[in-house]
Every structure is written in structure tokens, then in C-alpha cells.
Design a protein around this motif. Structure first.
Motif, PDB file in Angstrom:
ATOM      1  N   ILE A 172      60.915  71.949  97.902  1.00 54.16           N
ATOM      2  CA  ILE A 172      60.746  71.680  96.469  1.00 54.16           C
ATOM      3  C   ILE A 172      60.356  72.969  95.754  1.00 54.16           C
ATOM      4  O   ILE A 172      60.901  73.289  94.695  1.00 54.16           O
ATOM      5  CB  ILE A 172      59.710  70.566  96.219  1.00 54.16           C
ATOM      6  CG1 ILE A 172      60.218  69.230  96.773  1.00 54.16           C
ATOM      7  CG2 ILE A 172      59.412  70.438  94.724  1.00 54.16           C
ATOM      8  CD1 ILE A 172      59.166  68.125  96.788  1.00 54.16           C
ATOM      9  N   TYR A 173      59.444  73.724  96.347  1.00 52.53           N
ATOM     10  CA  TYR A 173      59.029  74.983  95.713  1.00 52.53           C
ATOM     11  C   TYR A 173      60.204  75.958  95.588  1.00 52.53           C
ATOM     12  O   TYR A 173      60.366  76.611  94.561  1.00 52.53           O
ATOM     13  CB  TYR A 173      57.880  75.645  96.483  1.00 52.53           C
ATOM     14  CG  TYR A 173      57.449  76.926  95.814  1.00 52.53           C
ATOM     15  CD1 TYR A 173      56.723  76.887  94.624  1.00 52.53           C
ATOM     16  CD2 TYR A 173      57.803  78.163  96.330  1.00 52.53           C
ATOM     17  CE1 TYR A 173      56.346  78.049  93.978  1.00 52.53           C
ATOM     18  CE2 TYR A 173      57.433  79.334  95.686  1.00 52.53           C
ATOM     19  CZ  TYR A 173      56.700  79.271  94.512  1.00 52.53           C
ATOM     20  OH  TYR A 173      56.345  80.424  93.867  1.00 52.53           O
ATOM     21  N   ALA A 174      61.033  76.049  96.625  1.00 53.04           N
ATOM     22  CA  ALA A 174      62.202  76.941  96.565  1.00 53.04           C
ATOM     23  C   ALA A 174      63.128  76.541  95.418  1.00 53.04           C
ATOM     24  O   ALA A 174      63.668  77.409  94.710  1.00 53.04           O
ATOM     25  CB  ALA A 174      62.953  76.914  97.902  1.00 53.04           C
ATOM     26  N   LEU A 175      63.304  75.251  95.212  1.00 52.71           N
ATOM     27  CA  LEU A 175      64.158  74.777  94.122  1.00 52.71           C
ATOM     28  C   LEU A 175      63.533  75.070  92.762  1.00 52.71           C
ATOM     29  O   LEU A 175      64.215  75.531  91.843  1.00 52.71           O
ATOM     30  CB  LEU A 175      64.424  73.283  94.275  1.00 52.71           C
ATOM     31  CG  LEU A 175      65.209  72.889  95.534  1.00 52.71           C
ATOM     32  CD1 LEU A 175      65.214  71.379  95.711  1.00 52.71           C
ATOM     33  CD2 LEU A 175      66.614  73.449  95.502  1.00 52.71           C
ATOM     34  N   VAL A 176      62.228  74.832  92.651  1.00 48.16           N
ATOM     35  CA  VAL A 176      61.527  75.121  91.400  1.00 48.16           C
ATOM     36  C   VAL A 176      61.582  76.616  91.103  1.00 48.16           C
ATOM     37  O   VAL A 176      61.879  77.026  89.974  1.00 48.16           O
ATOM     38  CB  VAL A 176      60.066  74.620  91.471  1.00 48.16           C
ATOM     39  CG1 VAL A 176      59.232  75.168  90.326  1.00 48.16           C
ATOM     40  CG2 VAL A 176      60.027  73.096  91.472  1.00 48.16           C
ATOM     41  N   ALA A 177      61.294  77.434  92.110  1.00 50.94           N
ATOM     42  CA  ALA A 177      61.309  78.889  91.917  1.00 50.94           C
ATOM     43  C   ALA A 177      62.685  79.378  91.481  1.00 50.94           C
ATOM     44  O   ALA A 177      62.798  80.236  90.602  1.00 50.94           O
ATOM     45  CB  ALA A 177      60.873  79.596  93.198  1.00 50.94           C
ATOM     46  N   SER A 178      63.739  78.809  92.051  1.00 55.62           N
ATOM     47  CA  SER A 178      65.086  79.228  91.651  1.00 55.62           C
ATOM     48  C   SER A 178      65.369  78.829  90.199  1.00 55.62           C
ATOM     49  O   SER A 178      65.977  79.599  89.456  1.00 55.62           O
ATOM     50  CB  SER A 178      66.148  78.647  92.594  1.00 55.62           C
ATOM     51  OG  SER A 178      66.234  77.248  92.462  1.00 55.62           O
ATOM     52  N   ARG A 179      64.900  77.658  89.788  1.00 61.32           N
ATOM     53  CA  ARG A 179      65.077  77.237  88.394  1.00 61.32           C
ATOM     54  C   ARG A 179      64.293  78.145  87.451  1.00 61.32           C
ATOM     55  O   ARG A 179      64.773  78.521  86.399  1.00 61.32           O
ATOM     56  CB  ARG A 179      64.626  75.784  88.205  1.00 61.32           C
ATOM     57  CG  ARG A 179      65.495  74.785  88.927  1.00 61.32           C
ATOM     58  CD  ARG A 179      66.861  74.715  88.354  1.00 61.32           C
ATOM     59  NE  ARG A 179      66.969  73.504  87.557  1.00 61.32           N
ATOM     60  CZ  ARG A 179      68.029  73.211  86.845  1.00 61.32           C
ATOM     61  NH1 ARG A 179      69.043  74.021  86.813  1.00 61.32           N
ATOM     62  NH2 ARG A 179      68.067  72.112  86.152  1.00 61.32           N
ATOM     63  N   LEU A 180      63.053  78.500  87.839  1.00 63.08           N
ATOM     64  CA  LEU A 180      62.231  79.383  87.016  1.00 63.08           C
ATOM     65  C   LEU A 180      62.871  80.762  86.870  1.00 63.08           C
ATOM     66  O   LEU A 180      62.766  81.388  85.820  1.00 63.08           O
ATOM     67  CB  LEU A 180      60.827  79.534  87.614  1.00 63.08           C
ATOM     68  CG  LEU A 180      59.918  78.316  87.500  1.00 63.08           C
ATOM     69  CD1 LEU A 180      58.668  78.510  88.352  1.00 63.08           C
ATOM     70  CD2 LEU A 180      59.543  78.036  86.055  1.00 63.08           C
ATOM     71  N   ASP A 181      63.517  81.223  87.938  1.00 59.38           N
ATOM     72  CA  ASP A 181      64.151  82.544  87.933  1.00 59.38           C
ATOM     73  C   ASP A 181      65.574  82.528  87.392  1.00 59.38           C
ATOM     74  O   ASP A 181      66.229  83.569  87.337  1.00 59.38           O
ATOM     75  CB  ASP A 181      64.168  83.137  89.348  1.00 59.38           C
ATOM     76  CG  ASP A 181      62.778  83.447  89.863  1.00 59.38           C
ATOM     77  OD1 ASP A 181      61.847  83.606  89.036  1.00 59.38           O
ATOM     78  OD2 ASP A 181      62.611  83.534  91.095  1.00 59.38           O
ATOM     79  N   GLY A 182      66.085  81.344  87.053  1.00 61.41           N
ATOM     80  CA  GLY A 182      67.452  81.243  86.553  1.00 61.41           C
ATOM     81  C   GLY A 182      68.502  81.508  87.620  1.00 61.41           C
ATOM     82  O   GLY A 182      69.622  81.912  87.321  1.00 61.41           O
ATOM     83  N   GLN A 183      68.144  81.261  88.868  1.00 62.49           N
ATOM     84  CA  GLN A 183      69.044  81.488  89.998  1.00 62.49           C
ATOM     85  C   GLN A 183      69.623  80.171  90.497  1.00 62.49           C
ATOM     86  O   GLN A 183      69.048  79.107  90.251  1.00 62.49           O
ATOM     87  CB  GLN A 183      68.273  82.165  91.146  1.00 62.49           C
ATOM     88  CG  GLN A 183      67.673  83.507  90.782  1.00 62.49           C
ATOM     89  CD  GLN A 183      68.745  84.524  90.443  1.00 62.49           C
ATOM     90  OE1 GLN A 183      69.744  84.650  91.141  1.00 62.49           O
ATOM     91  NE2 GLN A 183      68.548  85.248  89.348  1.00 62.49           N
ATOM     92  N   PRO A 184      70.730  80.231  91.229  1.00 63.20           N
ATOM     93  CA  PRO A 184      71.272  78.997  91.820  1.00 63.20           C
ATOM     94  C   PRO A 184      70.269  78.401  92.816  1.00 63.20           C
ATOM     95  O   PRO A 184      69.563  79.138  93.505  1.00 63.20           O
ATOM     96  CB  PRO A 184      72.541  79.455  92.550  1.00 63.20           C
ATOM     97  CG  PRO A 184      72.870  80.790  91.976  1.00 63.20           C
ATOM     98  CD  PRO A 184      71.587  81.389  91.502  1.00 63.20           C
ATOM     99  N   MET A 185      70.213  77.091  92.873  1.00 66.07           N
ATOM    100  CA  MET A 185      69.308  76.435  93.806  1.00 66.07           C
ATOM    101  C   MET A 185      69.824  76.594  95.233  1.00 66.07           C
ATOM    102  O   MET A 185      71.021  76.434  95.478  1.00 66.07           O
ATOM    103  CB  MET A 185      69.152  74.958  93.449  1.00 66.07           C
ATOM    104  CG  MET A 185      68.411  74.742  92.145  1.00 66.07           C
ATOM    105  SD  MET A 185      67.967  73.016  91.828  1.00 66.07           S
ATOM    106  CE  MET A 185      69.574  72.301  91.491  1.00 66.07           C
ATOM    107  N   PRO A 186      68.936  76.910  96.182  1.00 64.89           N
ATOM    108  CA  PRO A 186      69.357  77.090  97.579  1.00 64.89           C
ATOM    109  C   PRO A 186      69.887  75.782  98.176  1.00 64.89           C
ATOM    110  O   PRO A 186      69.229  74.744  98.081  1.00 64.89           O
ATOM    111  CB  PRO A 186      68.086  77.535  98.304  1.00 64.89           C
ATOM    112  CG  PRO A 186      67.032  77.718  97.282  1.00 64.89           C
ATOM    113  CD  PRO A 186      67.520  77.168  95.988  1.00 64.89           C
ATOM    114  N   THR A 187      71.036  75.848  98.801  1.00 66.56           N
ATOM    115  CA  THR A 187      71.673  74.638  99.328  1.00 66.56           C
ATOM    116  C   THR A 187      70.846  73.996 100.442  1.00 66.56           C
ATOM    117  O   THR A 187      70.819  72.776 100.554  1.00 66.56           O
ATOM    118  CB  THR A 187      73.100  74.936  99.844  1.00 66.56           C
ATOM    119  OG1 THR A 187      73.044  75.987 100.807  1.00 66.56           O
ATOM    120  CG2 THR A 187      74.016  75.343  98.711  1.00 66.56           C
TER     121      THR A 187
END
Length: 183
Positions: free
Chosen positions: A67-82
Motif C-alpha cells: 500500500i505504501y509503495a502505491l501511495v508513494a508512487s501516486r505522491l511522486d506522480g509515477q506509475p504504480m508498481p505492478t
């Protein structure tokens, strides 16, 4: 209470069980199965402890980090890790928390897996919906708590005013006083 719930959303409060992520040694609030049990009860998700064991704890920490990896990617404007998406989706497909009506009220019970499924489903709703645009990270440098900014004008800076907000304001005040003392 062993845990804090400043975010108002359980998945983000769950992510916050690993604090100060940028520190050399982050603060782990889920270091033992009993701490996971306590989190479920203190959060109001369950009325009784689910009886976590070491395997449950490992699974819960893996979900938290996904969940944190997905949140961090959203915060950074990056694609969510599959891989993180797959982990959250796997849990979201699980059984719901058990609700039972009794003459004296209702109870919420279940296994750790049921609790994690509920967290994953809510994380999917946040990350896959309009609320994803409201994700923020606390502005206090030592804090890495994430939250949804639903404030008027979307200008909330801290995970919680009573903790991080007060610390930042007090430090700013002390710095002003210290700077003014030499003048």
C-alpha cells in the motif's frame, strides 16, 4: 493505546505503523503479532483480537508496504508498481469482516486475513478513485505519515495538528525567539 490514528482512513493509518521511514532505522509499530492484534482492536475494525501469529504479521507487513509503495508512487506522480497492485488486489479479494447482530448490539470479528482484506479494499477505493488526488505526506521532515487532505482549500500540511503540527509550530516559534534574542 499502542497505536495512533491521525489520518481518518484505516489503510493510511495502517501504512503509518512504520514511522519515520526516512530515518536510518524507521520506527516499527508492528514488531510482534500482539501489536497487530492491538491495531485491529484499537482501530475499531474488530471488537476482539483476531489472534495473529508470526506468519500473519509477515503477511500484514507485506500488505502495508505494498500500500505504501502505491501511495508513494501516486505522491511522486509515477506509475504504480505492478507487484504492489497485485498484492493489494490479492488481499482485496478476501472475505469481509464478520458482522453479527445480537440482542445487545452488533460485533465485528474476523481473522487477520479478513482485516487485511478490508484494508486492501479501502486502499483500492482510495488509490483507484478521486481520493488519490487528495493524498499528501506530512510536512514535518521526520514524519512520513500519509493522509487525505479534505481541508478547506486543500491546504492541510500535517498528518495531525496535535502532534506534528504543534511540533512544527513550536520549533518555528523557538527559532524566531532564538533569532530575535541576538538582535
Amino acid at each position: 493505546m499502542m497505536h495512533a490514528f491521525p489520518c481518518g482512513t484505516l489503510p493510511l493509518d495502517f501504512v503509518g505503523t512504520c514511522r519515520a521511514r526516512r530515518n536510518e532505522v524507521p520506527v516499527e509499530k508492528l514488531a510482534a503479532p500482539g501489536q497487530l492484534d492491538a491495531w485491529f482492536v484499537e482501530s475499531g475494525m474488530f471488537d476482539t483480537v483476531p489472534g495473529a501469529d508470526a506468519t500473519d504479521l509477515d503477511v500484514a507487513v507485506d500488505l502495508r508496504e505494498a500500500i505504501y509503495a502505491l501511495v508513494a508512487s501516486r505522491l511522486d506522480g509515477q506509475p504504480m508498481p505492478t507487484r504492489a497492485i497485485a498484492e493489494v488486489n490479492r488481499h482485496a479479494a478476501g472475505l469481509p469482516v464478520t458482522l453479527r447482530l445480537h440482542p445487545s448490539g452488533a460485533t465485528r470479528t474476523g481473522s487477520v486475513a479478513q482485516g487485511l482484506a478490508a484494508l486492501a479494499r479501502e486502499a483500492v477505493e482510495i488509490l483507484g478513485g478521486d481520493d488519490a488526488a487528495l493524498l499528501r505526506e506530512c510536512a514535518r521532515p521526520e514524519c512520513t505519515q500519509v493522509y487525505l487532505d479534505r481541508s478547506r482549500g486543500y491546504r492541510r500540511e500535517w498528518c495531525a495538528m496535535r502532534t506534528c503540527g504543534n511540533r512544527v509550530k513550536a520549533a518555528t516559534y523557538r527559532a524566531r525567539q532564538h533569532g530575535g534574542a541576538g538582535s
